[in-house]
Scaffold this motif. Structure first.
Motif, PDB file in Angstrom:
ATOM      1  N   VAL A 152       0.828  -1.204   0.000  1.00 57.77           N
ATOM      2  CA  VAL A 152       0.000   0.000   0.000  1.00 57.77           C
ATOM      3  C   VAL A 152       0.866   1.259   0.000  1.00 57.77           C
ATOM      4  N   LEU A 153       1.984   1.232   0.730  1.00 58.48           N
ATOM      5  CA  LEU A 153       2.853   2.408   0.833  1.00 58.48           C
ATOM      6  C   LEU A 153       3.634   2.695  -0.443  1.00 58.48           C
ATOM      7  N   ARG A 154       3.650   1.765  -1.383  1.00 60.72           N
ATOM      8  CA  ARG A 154       4.278   2.061  -2.671  1.00 60.72           C
ATOM      9  C   ARG A 154       3.515   3.139  -3.427  1.00 60.72           C
ATOM     10  N   GLU A 155       2.206   3.245  -3.128  1.00 59.20           N
ATOM     11  CA  GLU A 155       1.372   4.209  -3.847  1.00 59.20           C
ATOM     12  C   GLU A 155       0.778   5.274  -2.925  1.00 59.20           C
ATOM     13  N   ASN A 156       1.118   5.211  -1.643  1.00 59.47           N
ATOM     14  CA  ASN A 156       0.570   6.159  -0.668  1.00 59.47           C
ATOM     15  C   ASN A 156       1.665   6.590   0.300  1.00 59.47           C
ATOM     16  N   ASP A 157       1.429   7.736   0.951  1.00 59.49           N
ATOM     17  CA  ASP A 157       2.410   8.268   1.899  1.00 59.49           C
ATOM     18  C   ASP A 157       2.191   7.761   3.314  1.00 59.49           C
ATOM     19  N   GLU A 158       0.926   7.529   3.669  1.00 57.02           N
ATOM     20  CA  GLU A 158       0.590   7.131   5.035  1.00 57.02           C
ATOM     21  C   GLU A 158      -0.543   6.110   5.010  1.00 57.02           C
ATOM     22  N   ILE A 159      -0.672   5.380   6.125  1.00 58.68           N
ATOM     23  CA  ILE A 159      -1.749   4.392   6.284  1.00 58.68           C
ATOM     24  C   ILE A 159      -2.463   4.642   7.606  1.00 58.68           C
ATOM     25  N   VAL A 160      -3.776   4.601   7.566  1.00 61.71           N
ATOM     26  CA  VAL A 160      -4.587   4.464   8.780  1.00 61.71           C
ATOM     27  C   VAL A 160      -5.032   3.006   8.817  1.00 61.71           C
ATOM     28  N   TYR A 161      -4.531   2.259   9.813  1.00 60.14           N
ATOM     29  CA  TYR A 161      -4.855   0.836   9.907  1.00 60.14           C
ATOM     30  C   TYR A 161      -5.872   0.615  11.018  1.00 60.14           C
ATOM     31  N   ILE A 162      -7.018   0.031  10.670  1.00 60.13           N
ATOM     32  CA  ILE A 162      -8.130  -0.170  11.606  1.00 60.13           C
ATOM     33  C   ILE A 162      -8.334  -1.665  11.822  1.00 60.13           C
ATOM     34  N   PRO A 163      -7.712  -2.249  12.856  1.00 54.26           N
ATOM     35  CA  PRO A 163      -7.885  -3.676  13.135  1.00 54.26           C
ATOM     36  C   PRO A 163      -9.042  -3.924  14.103  1.00 54.26           C
ATOM     37  N   LEU A 164      -9.263  -5.199  14.356  1.00 49.46           N
ATOM     38  CA  LEU A 164     -10.286  -5.622  15.316  1.00 49.46           C
ATOM     39  C   LEU A 164     -10.010  -5.046  16.700  1.00 49.46           C
ATOM     40  N   SER A 165     -11.083  -4.827  17.465  1.00 48.67           N
ATOM     41  CA  SER A 165     -10.995  -4.302  18.831  1.00 48.67           C
ATOM     42  C   SER A 165      -9.934  -5.006  19.654  1.00 48.67           C
ATOM     43  N   SER A 166      -9.141  -4.224  20.379  1.00 52.45           N
ATOM     44  CA  SER A 166      -8.113  -4.788  21.248  1.00 52.45           C
ATOM     45  C   SER A 166      -8.719  -5.599  22.387  1.00 52.45           C
ATOM     46  N   GLY A 167     -10.018  -5.393  22.662  1.00 52.76           N
ATOM     47  CA  GLY A 167     -10.679  -6.162  23.708  1.00 52.76           C
ATOM     48  C   GLY A 167     -11.096  -7.548  23.267  1.00 52.76           C
ATOM     49  N   LEU A 168     -11.028  -7.814  21.954  1.00 56.51           N
ATOM     50  CA  LEU A 168     -11.474  -9.093  21.421  1.00 56.51           C
ATOM     51  C   LEU A 168     -10.343  -9.911  20.791  1.00 56.51           C
ATOM     52  N   SER A 169      -9.196  -9.271  20.573  1.00 57.44           N
ATOM     53  CA  SER A 169      -8.100  -9.954  19.888  1.00 57.44           C
ATOM     54  C   SER A 169      -6.789  -9.254  20.209  1.00 57.44           C
ATOM     55  N   ASN A 170      -5.678  -9.940  19.925  1.00 57.59           N
ATOM     56  CA  ASN A 170      -4.356  -9.331  20.063  1.00 57.59           C
ATOM     57  C   ASN A 170      -3.901  -8.648  18.778  1.00 57.59           C
ATOM     58  N   SER A 171      -4.789  -8.581  17.785  1.00 58.30           N
ATOM     59  CA  SER A 171      -4.415  -8.005  16.487  1.00 58.30           C
ATOM     60  C   SER A 171      -3.896  -6.582  16.622  1.00 58.30           C
ATOM     61  N   TYR A 172      -4.551  -5.782  17.479  1.00 57.09           N
ATOM     62  CA  TYR A 172      -4.126  -4.390  17.640  1.00 57.09           C
ATOM     63  C   TYR A 172      -2.721  -4.319  18.228  1.00 57.09           C
ATOM     64  N   GLN A 173      -2.481  -5.078  19.302  1.00 56.86           N
ATOM     65  CA  GLN A 173      -1.176  -5.020  19.953  1.00 56.86           C
ATOM     66  C   GLN A 173      -0.061  -5.432  18.981  1.00 56.86           C
ATOM     67  N   THR A 174      -0.320  -6.487  18.206  1.00 60.22           N
ATOM     68  CA  THR A 174       0.669  -6.945  17.229  1.00 60.22           C
ATOM     69  C   THR A 174       0.932  -5.877  16.182  1.00 60.22           C
ATOM     70  N   ALA A 175      -0.135  -5.288  15.653  1.00 65.99           N
ATOM     71  CA  ALA A 175       0.005  -4.265  14.618  1.00 65.99           C
ATOM     72  C   ALA A 175       0.746  -3.040  15.146  1.00 65.99           C
ATOM     73  N   ARG A 176       0.471  -2.675  16.383  1.00 64.37           N
ATOM     74  CA  ARG A 176       1.133  -1.493  16.954  1.00 64.37           C
ATOM     75  C   ARG A 176       2.639  -1.717  17.060  1.00 64.37           C
ATOM     76  N   LEU A 177       3.042  -2.919  17.465  1.00 65.67           N
ATOM     77  CA  LEU A 177       4.471  -3.229  17.542  1.00 65.67           C
ATOM     78  C   LEU A 177       5.110  -3.207  16.156  1.00 65.67           C
ATOM     79  N   LEU A 178       4.411  -3.767  15.172  1.00 60.85           N
ATOM     80  CA  LEU A 178       4.939  -3.779  13.805  1.00 60.85           C
ATOM     81  C   LEU A 178       5.080  -2.366  13.251  1.00 60.85           C
ATOM     82  N   ALA A 179       4.136  -1.495  13.619  1.00 56.23           N
ATOM     83  CA  ALA A 179       4.124  -0.126  13.091  1.00 56.23           C
ATOM     84  C   ALA A 179       5.294   0.709  13.605  1.00 56.23           C
TER      85      ALA A 179
END
Length: 292
Positions: A77-104
């Motif tokens: 996505v960043l090849r064609e854009n300058d920034e990303i707003v990433y909207i994952p599943l609620s942090s209360g229901l999954s670890n997806s947010y925590q993982t994405a935040r570390l990757l970011a």
């Protein structure tokens, strides 16, 4: 002005086809089916998923995408854009947010991960709100901050058709599931922020629908009053893809009759919710709609 892309995951209920139509990007969620990893809307359709889920000889569980899948999508996505707003599943229901935040942390602020506290059609509303803000000239960090400020301004009410899947996932005991089946109890669940919680118990589908419609009316006259007065809200319905189309149509007609002056939109429930509550589920949501 920075070119901002909106990226979410399939917990939003947005399919790959819908993503192209909306102009956003969707990371497919992963599931383990008899030990094999499959990706939502890539390796398996929603209809196929519920067919597997209903088979007592098939083991189905949720799984997170590998970190490389997340970063590969961001890099593309960043090849064609300058920034990303990433909207994952609620942090209360999954670890997806925590993982994405570390990757970011490795992206020098180019990827803003939203702690959104939403799922399914309320999460889709956040995607649409992000587009509204982006189109008004907001940058990725500003959009993240606004979405997080607004994250609790949504409600989901879900009628569960059978307690079997909640029992399978360890959410209730086998005894409670048996009693519920004998008494034809239809639990109504709610999501108002982080968790999936019990809201009410209904004797049959008719009463469960009434409870959900009344709950939305209560929200409109209470916690959403200011938004309703300004016209800054949406009502959406949802359902499990495995549902009877006639039952879904009947539900939509009932919602339209209850709220005749509102535009009613809807999509199937995301498969993460479907995995825990099974087919035959109906839902209604009310959300704040961000305007600029």
């Amino acid at each position: 002005m920075s070119k901002v892309a909106i990226v979410t995951d399939s917990n939003s209920g947005i399919t790959q086809k819908m993503a192209k139509e909306l102009g956003v990007y969707v990371l497919p969620m992963s599931f383990l089916i008899n030990g094999k990893v499959v990706r939502e809307d890539i390796d398996i359709t929603q209809a196929e998923f519920f067919k597997e889920l209903e088979d007592p000889n098939v083991s189905v569980s949720t799984s997170q995408p590998a970190p490389a899948e997340v970063t590969d999508l961001w890099d593309r996505v960043l090849r064609e854009n300058d920034e990303i707003v990433y909207i994952p599943l609620s942090s209360g229901l999954s670890n997806s947010y925590q993982t994405a935040r570390l990757l970011a942390e490795n992206y020098d602020g180019k990827v803003q991960v939203v702690n959104n506290q939403r799922i399914s059609v309320t999460m889709r509303q956040s995607v649409e709100d992000a587009q509204t803000l982006r189109d008004a000239g907001w940058n990725a960090e500003q959009i993240r901050e606004k979405l997080e400020e607004d994250k609790f301004n949504s409600s989901i009410y879900i009628m569960v058709d059978t307690l079997k899947y909640l029992k399978r996932g360890g959410r209730i005991t086998a005894a409670a599931a048996l009693i519920g089946s004998v008494l034809h109890i239809k639990p109504v669940l709610q999501i108002q922020g982080e968790k999936l919680d019990a809201y009410a118990k209904a004797r049959g589908t008719k009463q469960a629908k009434k409870i959900m419609l009344d709950a939305v009316r209560k929200d409109m006259n209470g916690r959403f009053r200011d938004f309703v007065d300004k016209g800054e809200y949406t009502i959406r319905y949802s359902y499990s893809e495995g549902d009877d189309p006639e039952e879904v149509k009947e539900w939509v007609d009932e919602i339209k009759a209850a709220f005749p002056n509102d535009e009613i939109k809807g999509d199937p429930l995301s498969l993460v919710i479907g995995c825990h509550i099974g087919p035959g589920s109906l839902a209604i949501t009310i959300n704040h709609k961000i305007t600029v």
